[in-house]
Write a protein that holds these residues in place. Structure first.
Motif, PDB file in Angstrom:
ATOM      1  N   ARG A   1       5.303  -1.312   1.714  1.00 26.93           N
ATOM      2  CA  ARG A   1       4.662  -0.342   0.846  1.00 26.93           C
ATOM      3  C   ARG A   1       3.259   0.033   1.371  1.00 26.93           C
ATOM      4  NH1 ARG A   1       3.663  -3.868  -3.187  1.00 26.93           N
ATOM      5  NH2 ARG A   1       5.750  -2.945  -4.177  1.00 26.93           N
ATOM      6  N   VAL A   2       3.010   1.289   1.231  1.00 22.59           N
ATOM      7  CA  VAL A   2       1.888   1.852   1.909  1.00 22.59           C
ATOM      8  C   VAL A   2       0.933   2.275   0.609  1.00 22.59           C
ATOM      9  CG1 VAL A   2       0.558   3.423   3.229  1.00 22.59           C
ATOM     10  CG2 VAL A   2       2.879   2.355   4.198  1.00 22.59           C
ATOM     11  N   THR A   3      -0.093   1.923   0.449  1.00 24.94           N
ATOM     12  CA  THR A   3      -1.026   2.517  -0.810  1.00 24.94           C
ATOM     13  C   THR A   3      -2.183   3.156  -0.381  1.00 24.94           C
ATOM     14  OG1 THR A   3      -0.500   0.339  -2.073  1.00 24.94           O
ATOM     15  CG2 THR A   3      -2.182   1.619  -2.876  1.00 24.94           C
ATOM     16  N   VAL A   4      -2.319   4.384  -0.933  1.00 24.87           N
ATOM     17  CA  VAL A   4      -3.536   5.158  -0.470  1.00 24.87           C
ATOM     18  C   VAL A   4      -4.450   5.007  -1.552  1.00 24.87           C
ATOM     19  CG1 VAL A   4      -4.076   7.722  -0.128  1.00 24.87           C
ATOM     20  CG2 VAL A   4      -1.874   6.980   0.277  1.00 24.87           C
ATOM     21  N   HIS A   5      -5.574   4.739  -1.029  1.00 17.20           N
ATOM     22  CA  HIS A   5      -6.690   4.645  -1.760  1.00 17.20           C
ATOM     23  C   HIS A   5      -7.748   5.568  -1.468  1.00 17.20           C
ATOM     24  CE1 HIS A   5      -5.793   0.593  -3.302  1.00 17.20           C
ATOM     25  NE2 HIS A   5      -5.287   0.320  -2.260  1.00 17.20           N
TER      26      HIS A   5
ATOM     27  N   ASP B   1     -10.730   5.454  -0.098  1.00 17.82           N
ATOM     28  CA  ASP B   1     -11.518   5.132   1.287  1.00 17.82           C
ATOM     29  C   ASP B   1     -10.637   4.483   2.135  1.00 17.82           C
ATOM     30  OD1 ASP B   1     -11.261   2.948  -0.352  1.00 17.82           O
ATOM     31  OD2 ASP B   1     -13.300   2.081   0.189  1.00 17.82           O
ATOM     32  N   ARG B   2      -9.675   4.114   1.828  1.00 14.42           N
ATOM     33  CA  ARG B   2      -8.678   3.281   2.918  1.00 14.42           C
ATOM     34  C   ARG B   2      -7.022   3.447   2.660  1.00 14.42           C
ATOM     35  NH1 ARG B   2      -7.082  -1.558  -0.293  1.00 14.42           N
ATOM     36  NH2 ARG B   2      -8.363  -1.395  -1.882  1.00 14.42           N
ATOM     37  N   ILE B   3      -6.124   2.951   3.596  1.00 15.17           N
ATOM     38  CA  ILE B   3      -4.936   3.071   3.228  1.00 15.17           C
ATOM     39  C   ILE B   3      -4.232   1.393   3.461  1.00 15.17           C
ATOM     40  CG2 ILE B   3      -2.624   3.864   4.194  1.00 15.17           C
ATOM     41  CD1 ILE B   3      -4.134   6.375   5.175  1.00 15.17           C
ATOM     42  N   GLU B   4      -3.555   0.848   2.374  1.00 18.73           N
ATOM     43  CA  GLU B   4      -3.268  -0.525   2.460  1.00 18.73           C
ATOM     44  C   GLU B   4      -1.816  -0.476   3.008  1.00 18.73           C
ATOM     45  OE1 GLU B   4      -2.327  -3.179  -1.137  1.00 18.73           O
ATOM     46  OE2 GLU B   4      -4.621  -2.950  -0.828  1.00 18.73           O
ATOM     47  N   VAL B   5      -1.566  -1.178   3.939  1.00 12.75           N
ATOM     48  CA  VAL B   5      -0.194  -1.216   4.358  1.00 12.75           C
ATOM     49  C   VAL B   5       0.321  -2.804   4.185  1.00 12.75           C
ATOM     50  CG1 VAL B   5       1.386  -1.266   6.408  1.00 12.75           C
ATOM     51  CG2 VAL B   5      -0.730   0.487   6.220  1.00 12.75           C
ATOM     52  N   GLU B   6       1.348  -2.783   3.264  1.00 15.86           N
ATOM     53  CA  GLU B   6       1.797  -4.016   2.983  1.00 15.86           C
ATOM     54  C   GLU B   6       3.297  -4.317   3.843  1.00 15.86           C
ATOM     55  OE1 GLU B   6       3.877  -6.621  -0.583  1.00 15.86           O
ATOM     56  OE2 GLU B   6       2.463  -4.977  -1.252  1.00 15.86           O
ATOM     57  N   PHE B   7       3.218  -5.261   4.578  1.00 16.49           N
ATOM     58  CA  PHE B   7       4.468  -5.809   5.408  1.00 16.49           C
ATOM     59  C   PHE B   7       5.314  -6.461   4.405  1.00 16.49           C
ATOM     60  CE2 PHE B   7       1.213  -5.053   8.443  1.00 16.49           C
ATOM     61  CZ  PHE B   7       1.869  -4.436   9.616  1.00 16.49           C
ATOM     62  N   LYS B   8       6.694  -6.384   4.703  1.00 20.29           N
ATOM     63  CA  LYS B   8       7.727  -7.165   3.981  1.00 20.29           C
ATOM     64  C   LYS B   8       7.628  -8.712   3.984  1.00 20.29           C
ATOM     65  CE  LYS B   8      11.124  -3.450   4.155  1.00 20.29           C
ATOM     66  NZ  LYS B   8      12.472  -3.130   4.604  1.00 20.29           N
ATOM     67  N   SER B   9       6.600  -8.965   4.751  1.00 19.76           N
ATOM     68  CA  SER B   9       6.315 -10.638   4.751  1.00 19.76           C
ATOM     69  C   SER B   9       5.174 -11.186   3.690  1.00 19.76           C
ATOM     70  CB  SER B   9       6.183 -11.148   6.339  1.00 19.76           C
ATOM     71  OG  SER B   9       4.907 -10.262   6.588  1.00 19.76           O
ATOM     72  N   SER B  10       4.836  -9.738   3.170  1.00 19.83           N
ATOM     73  CA  SER B  10       3.587  -9.992   2.044  1.00 19.83           C
ATOM     74  C   SER B  10       2.313 -10.076   2.618  1.00 19.83           C
ATOM     75  CB  SER B  10       3.711 -11.463   1.174  1.00 19.83           C
ATOM     76  OG  SER B  10       4.787 -10.974   0.573  1.00 19.83           O
ATOM     77  N   ILE B  11       1.930  -9.719   4.173  1.00 21.68           N
ATOM     78  CA  ILE B  11       0.796  -9.499   4.766  1.00 21.68           C
ATOM     79  C   ILE B  11       0.331  -8.147   4.443  1.00 21.68           C
ATOM     80  CG2 ILE B  11      -0.322  -9.216   7.047  1.00 21.68           C
ATOM     81  CD1 ILE B  11       1.662 -11.476   7.867  1.00 21.68           C
TER      82      ILE B  11
END
Length: 189
Positions: free
Chosen positions: A167-171, A173-183
């Protein structure tokens, strides 16, 4: 700024004669007069952020590999895999009991209720086992990727992103990238 938390959709955008590909919140696209103020983000900006996140992971892969190893240990030790053998034995006995009760025209509702309860337990155990196996597989794929990759990515690769990114979440001030391994890795806008 209020962000609705809805998903984004890829859109071909024509803004004052300038054509581009952007990602916009679905509620802004489908609901006329929506109160959502989620930002529209250019696809190139999103791709650059994802490449930075992957490269950040590659540049610091030793701590991430350690974390992944701990995640594997946690997933593997999570009550191991729930075995359904015991439930199957109980179900078999109850089904025999149900037949006996039905033939003798006795009340068998309690036995039937217990059979339904055990079937639900078995289904839940099977779902949990499949979920745990999926987690193991995603973590193993991430470890393989980190071990195989010797240099940073230079450009966005769709296939790789689909394999690695959950998943990629747009905030704001930032973009949060979540890997399938939960990182998760945050990339500043």
């Amino acid at each position: 700024m209020l962000i609705c938390g809805n998903i984004y959709r890829r859109v071909h955008w024509n803004n004052r004669g300038y054509k581009s590909i952007v990602w916009r919140c679905v509620s802004r696209l489908e609901e006329k007069g929506s109160e959502c103020t989620a930002p529209t983000i250019n696809e190139e900006t999103l791709q650059v952020a994802v490449v930075k996140a992957i490269n950040g992971l590659l540049a610091n892969k030793e701590p991430f590999l350690s974390t992944l190893q701990k995640n594997i240990a946690t997933v593997l030790n999570e009550e191991n895999d729930n075995t359904t053998d015991d439930i199957d034995r109980k179900l078999e006995g109850l089904q025999q009991q149900l037949l006996i009760q039905a033939k003798s025209k006795n009340d068998y509702e309690d036995v039937a209720d217990e059979i339904y309860r055990l079937r639900e337990l078995k289904q839940n155990a099977l779902v949990e086992n499949a979920d745990r196996e999926g987690k193991r597989q995603r973590i193993a794929e991430m470890i393989d990727f980190l071990n195989e990759q010797s240099c940073e990515l230079e450009e966005y690769e769709e296939q790789l992103v689909r394999r690695l990114i959950e998943r990629v979440t747009v905030h704001d001030d930032r973009i949060e990238v979540e890997f399938k391994s939960s990182i998760e890795i945050d990339i500043e806008n």
